[in-house]
Design an enzyme around this catalytic site. Structure first.
Site, short mmCIF file in Angstrom:
data_model
loop_
_atom_site.label_atom_id
_atom_site.label_comp_id
_atom_site.label_asym_id
_atom_site.label_seq_id
_atom_site.Cartn_x
_atom_site.Cartn_y
_atom_site.Cartn_z
N ARG A 105 59.07 44.76 6.22
CA ARG A 105 58.36 44.28 7.39
C ARG A 105 59.33 43.78 8.46
O ARG A 105 59.12 43.98 9.65
CB ARG A 105 57.38 43.17 7.02
CG ARG A 105 56.39 42.91 8.14
CD ARG A 105 55.38 41.85 7.82
NE ARG A 105 54.29 41.87 8.78
CZ ARG A 105 54.38 41.44 10.02
NH1 ARG A 105 55.52 40.96 10.49
NH2 ARG A 105 53.35 41.49 10.84
N LEU A 120 61.32 33.96 11.65
CA LEU A 120 60.09 33.57 10.95
C LEU A 120 59.58 34.71 10.08
O LEU A 120 58.49 35.25 10.31
CB LEU A 120 59.00 33.20 11.98
CG LEU A 120 59.37 32.13 12.99
CD1 LEU A 120 58.33 32.04 14.09
CD2 LEU A 120 59.52 30.79 12.30
N PRO A 121 60.36 35.10 9.07
CA PRO A 121 59.95 36.25 8.26
C PRO A 121 58.68 35.97 7.47
O PRO A 121 58.44 34.85 7.04
CB PRO A 121 61.14 36.44 7.32
CG PRO A 121 61.80 35.10 7.26
CD PRO A 121 61.61 34.49 8.61
N HIS A 122 57.89 37.00 7.31
CA HIS A 122 56.68 36.89 6.48
C HIS A 122 56.29 38.27 5.99
O HIS A 122 56.71 39.27 6.55
CB HIS A 122 55.54 36.23 7.24
CG HIS A 122 55.28 36.83 8.59
ND1 HIS A 122 56.13 36.65 9.65
CD2 HIS A 122 54.27 37.60 9.05
CE1 HIS A 122 55.65 37.28 10.71
NE2 HIS A 122 54.54 37.88 10.37
N ALA A 123 55.51 38.31 4.91
CA ALA A 123 55.03 39.59 4.38
C ALA A 123 53.52 39.47 4.18
O ALA A 123 52.95 38.39 4.31
CB ALA A 123 55.72 39.92 3.06
#
Lengths: 150, 96
Positions: free
Chosen positions: A45, A62-65
């Site tokens: 992502r 601000l990584p997110h999955a």
């Protein structure tokens, strides 16, 4: 509480964005907060939709999955000893990132509230300055909680 | 009725924040009743950018679409917001 696993990694030297993301994802997985597919999904992502941001105070990511890889909602924080290059959300430009907040959340509404609180935090010079100097995990948790990041 | 489409990667998070900011601005200008705000994810809307009066994105768009798309990032991080608002107004042809 979103920091109850105390995934707060301070002043490590990691040579790349991928290693920074891997470090956080591994910590979340070791604490049982995300499943074994989370890390791969997170890295994919980030390549597709980068999350670096040059804010008023400093470069952040601000990584997110996707929520399906999250077992228990949790946040993680990585403060890097030296900035690493992430790609910026919106234009793929290079951003030297010093703070990484990883969001392992399930509810869109919560993700939204957290993003909003984080964006306000990044505009608060005094608070960011303080976060960069605190060395005790509990002090950091208290500071972030006072800003609605909890 | 003019239309503004706001997109992000998922269509859930950053686009919602940016949509809220734009709604606030349109209301402050007294023109919120002339503009319909829509929200979605980038993948769904890559082929219909031209269908809206203004198209705002918080995520990367293909090179060939760059000229038609306004970046919503300044609204997200609270910097140079006015330029984004003015760019939207120009697209809506509601300025001045």
């Amino acid at each position: 509480m979103l920091f109850d696993q105390k995934i707060i990694i301070l002043d490590e030297e990691l040579p790349s964005a991928t290693l920074a993301l891997t470090r956080l994802a591994d910590s979340l997985q070791a604490a049982g907060q995300v499943n074994d597919q989370f890390k791969a999904a997170l890295l994919t992502r980030e390549r597709q939709f980068p999350t670096g941001l040059q804010t008023k105070t400093l470069g952040v990511a601000l990584p997110h999955a996707a929520p399906e890889f999250v077992e228990h909602e949790q946040l993680g924080l990585l403060r890097l000893k030296r900035p690493v290059i992430f790609r910026q959300m919106g234009d793929n430009a290079e951003v030297a990132v010093q703070l990484v907040f990883i969001l392992a959340l399930k509810e869109p509404q919560q993700q939204l509230a957290m993003l909003q609180a984080l964006m306000q935090f990044f505009q608060n010079e005094a608070a960011v300055q303080k976060l960069m100097t605190l060395t005790d995990q509990n002090d950091i948790i208290t500071l972030l909680a006072s800003l609605g990041i909890k | 009725m003019k239309t503004v489409m706001v997109v992000c990667g998922s269509g859930v998070a950053t686009s919602t924040l940016v949509t809220a900011k734009i709604r606030e601005f349109l209301t402050s200008q007294g023109i919120s009743d002339q503009v319909k705000l829509l929200q979605g994810n980038i993948a769904e809307h890559l082929n219909d950018v031209a269908a809206y009066d203004a198209f705002v994105s918080t995520t990367v768009v293909p090179e060939e679409l760059k000229d038609q798309v306004i970046s919503g990032i300044p609204l997200l991080i609270g910097m140079a917001e006015e330029e984004v608002y003015q760019a939207i107004l120009r697209k809506l042809a509601l300025s001045e």
